[in-house]
Scaffold this motif. Structure first.
Motif, PDB file in Angstrom:
ATOM      1  N   ARG A 170       0.832  -1.209   0.000  1.00  7.32           N
ATOM      2  CA  ARG A 170       0.000   0.000   0.000  1.00  7.32           C
ATOM      3  C   ARG A 170       0.863   1.254   0.000  1.00  7.32           C
ATOM      4  O   ARG A 170       0.577   2.228  -0.692  1.00  7.32           O
ATOM      5  CB  ARG A 170      -0.925   0.008   1.210  1.00  7.32           C
ATOM      6  CG  ARG A 170      -2.110  -0.884   1.048  1.00  7.32           C
ATOM      7  CD  ARG A 170      -3.088  -0.691   2.183  1.00  7.32           C
ATOM      8  NE  ARG A 170      -4.219  -1.575   2.020  1.00  7.32           N
ATOM      9  CZ  ARG A 170      -4.840  -2.176   3.010  1.00  7.32           C
ATOM     10  NH1 ARG A 170      -4.453  -1.984   4.257  1.00  7.32           N
ATOM     11  NH2 ARG A 170      -5.861  -2.968   2.783  1.00  7.32           N
TER      12      ARG A 170
ATOM     13  N   GLN B 186       1.025   4.084  -2.922  1.00  3.38           N
ATOM     14  CA  GLN B 186       0.763   5.499  -2.640  1.00  3.38           C
ATOM     15  C   GLN B 186       1.900   6.372  -3.166  1.00  3.38           C
ATOM     16  O   GLN B 186       1.664   7.425  -3.767  1.00  3.38           O
ATOM     17  CB  GLN B 186       0.576   5.706  -1.134  1.00  3.38           C
ATOM     18  CG  GLN B 186       0.278   7.130  -0.737  1.00  3.38           C
ATOM     19  CD  GLN B 186      -1.047   7.641  -1.279  1.00  3.38           C
ATOM     20  OE1 GLN B 186      -1.945   6.877  -1.587  1.00  3.38           O
ATOM     21  NE2 GLN B 186      -1.151   8.936  -1.413  1.00  3.38           N
TER      22      GLN B 186
ATOM     23  N   ARG C 245       1.557   6.729  -6.871  1.00  6.42           N
ATOM     24  CA  ARG C 245       0.487   7.660  -7.230  1.00  6.42           C
ATOM     25  C   ARG C 245       0.937   9.107  -7.070  1.00  6.42           C
ATOM     26  O   ARG C 245       0.552   9.986  -7.835  1.00  6.42           O
ATOM     27  CB  ARG C 245      -0.753   7.406  -6.376  1.00  6.42           C
ATOM     28  CG  ARG C 245      -1.576   6.227  -6.828  1.00  6.42           C
ATOM     29  CD  ARG C 245      -2.930   6.188  -6.140  1.00  6.42           C
ATOM     30  NE  ARG C 245      -2.802   5.895  -4.716  1.00  6.42           N
ATOM     31  CZ  ARG C 245      -2.793   4.672  -4.191  1.00  6.42           C
ATOM     32  NH1 ARG C 245      -2.890   3.616  -4.978  1.00  6.42           N
ATOM     33  NH2 ARG C 245      -2.678   4.482  -2.895  1.00  6.42           N
TER      34      ARG C 245
END
Length: 51
Positions: free
Chosen positions: A9, A13, A16
């Motif tokens: 995760r 992130q 992104r």
């Protein structure tokens, strides 16, 4: 405690957000040639210093 799921995760992130850049990696053939040249140079150095 850190887990693979949390790591994935976090990495997603960061991707992104654009914090990672694409990098160039050399081909396996280029890596092989470099390894051979390095070994050759090492051997030549050992032969010339031992005389």
């Amino acid at each position: 405690m850190k887990t693979d799921k949390k790591d994935a995760r976090g990495i997603a992130q960061l991707m992104r957000l654009g914090w990672f850049r694409q990098v160039h990696s050399k081909s396996l053939a280029a890596q092989d040639v470099r390894a051979l040249l390095s070994a050759r140079k090492l051997i030549q150095g050992k032969l010339t210093t031992s005389r």
